[in-house]
Design an enzyme around this catalytic site. Sequence first.
Site, PDB file in Angstrom:
ATOM      1  N   ALA A  46      46.485  44.837  37.716  1.00  0.00           N
ATOM      2  CA  ALA A  46      45.385  44.094  38.324  1.00  0.00           C
ATOM      3  C   ALA A  46      44.263  45.061  38.662  1.00  0.00           C
ATOM      4  O   ALA A  46      44.500  46.230  38.946  1.00  0.00           O
ATOM      5  CB  ALA A  46      45.866  43.381  39.587  1.00  0.00           C
ATOM      6  N   ALA A 106      40.687  41.737  36.462  1.00  0.00           N
ATOM      7  CA  ALA A 106      41.911  40.971  36.277  1.00  0.00           C
ATOM      8  C   ALA A 106      42.559  40.796  37.650  1.00  0.00           C
ATOM      9  O   ALA A 106      42.383  41.629  38.529  1.00  0.00           O
ATOM     10  CB  ALA A 106      42.854  41.709  35.327  1.00  0.00           C
ATOM     11  N   THR A 107      43.315  39.720  37.810  1.00  0.00           N
ATOM     12  CA  THR A 107      43.747  39.411  39.173  1.00  0.00           C
ATOM     13  C   THR A 107      45.254  39.475  39.401  1.00  0.00           C
ATOM     14  O   THR A 107      45.785  40.559  39.553  1.00  0.00           O
ATOM     15  CB  THR A 107      43.174  38.051  39.602  1.00  0.00           C
ATOM     16  OG1 THR A 107      43.382  37.103  38.552  1.00  0.00           O
ATOM     17  CG2 THR A 107      41.694  38.152  39.846  1.00  0.00           C
ATOM     18  N   THR A 108      45.985  38.375  39.431  1.00  0.00           N
ATOM     19  CA  THR A 108      47.313  38.360  40.049  1.00  0.00           C
ATOM     20  C   THR A 108      48.467  38.601  39.077  1.00  0.00           C
ATOM     21  O   THR A 108      48.560  37.949  38.031  1.00  0.00           O
ATOM     22  CB  THR A 108      47.530  37.020  40.777  1.00  0.00           C
ATOM     23  OG1 THR A 108      46.425  36.798  41.662  1.00  0.00           O
ATOM     24  CG2 THR A 108      48.812  37.040  41.585  1.00  0.00           C
ATOM     25  N   ALA A 167      39.925  33.771  42.275  1.00  0.00           N
ATOM     26  CA  ALA A 167      39.967  34.761  41.195  1.00  0.00           C
ATOM     27  C   ALA A 167      41.241  34.677  40.370  1.00  0.00           C
ATOM     28  O   ALA A 167      41.386  35.389  39.380  1.00  0.00           O
ATOM     29  CB  ALA A 167      39.826  36.166  41.771  1.00  0.00           C
TER      30      ALA A 167
END
Length: 289
Positions: A101, A55-57, A235
């Site tokens: 994240a 998972a990113t931002t 991403a």
Amino acid sequence: MTWPLPDRLSINSAISGSAVDLSSFAEFLRRQAPELLPASIKHGGGAVGDQLPHATTIVALKYPGGVLIAGDRRSTQGNMIAGRDVRKVYITDDYTATGIAGTAAIAVEFARLYAVELEHYEKLEGVPLTFAGKVNRLAIMVRGNLAAAMQGLVALPLLASYDIHASDPRSAGRIVSFDAAGGWNIEEEGYQAVGSGSIFAKSSIKKLYAQVTDADSALRVAVEALYDAADDDSATGGPDLVRGIYPTAVTINADGAVDVPEVRIAELAREVIGSRSRADTFGPDGGEK
């Protein structure tokens, strides 16, 4: 259901003998069933982080009278998009939300376990944890994942909370960031971001933060920040108008934590994209028809 007497006695004796802090659900699991904790792996397994979805931002902003936390929906696995509708922001109690994240599976389990941790403490003690107590409990959980983080299974939370004991309700919003070793920092600038697109998101918020006057303006800035992050970070997923997938967000104020309706986020996302759309001005004709 009736438990066999020997099993019940063995559990009770183990609890009394090890002096487990019963107010901490995570500590109870660590003593009694460590395999149920996120990333229950041992050293020597090699780095496997890139093989799992990430998972990113996540972004968080304070506004007068509260705080907002939002996250994009994309997860990646190496250079592949693993998911487009991942939820990364969770309400963990009446006045707290977390966005995490990192390795997606661990991030989700972190958020769920932290919610149970807060509820477990309140049920046993009869009172909710203070803001400082919530921060310390989450820091301990992050520190407990250090061995897995060193193998590439990193999950970093961003905590947003409303401090009901604050002297000034208009400045009671709190944002806390953590490092992989459990160190934490209360953000004083009024905003923070974590994840692969955090540097772009923070740069965007820095330019727009003066526009934040209430929850709705904070939401717009958060959507703009995630849009900017997605523009430069592969991403991070921006608003997807074709599939109808938009960031998720939670606002927290004196009335508690609530999920922002998807309809409102979609409306703001369309406004942001519309305001940034422009006629083609490139080429010899300068865009003239």
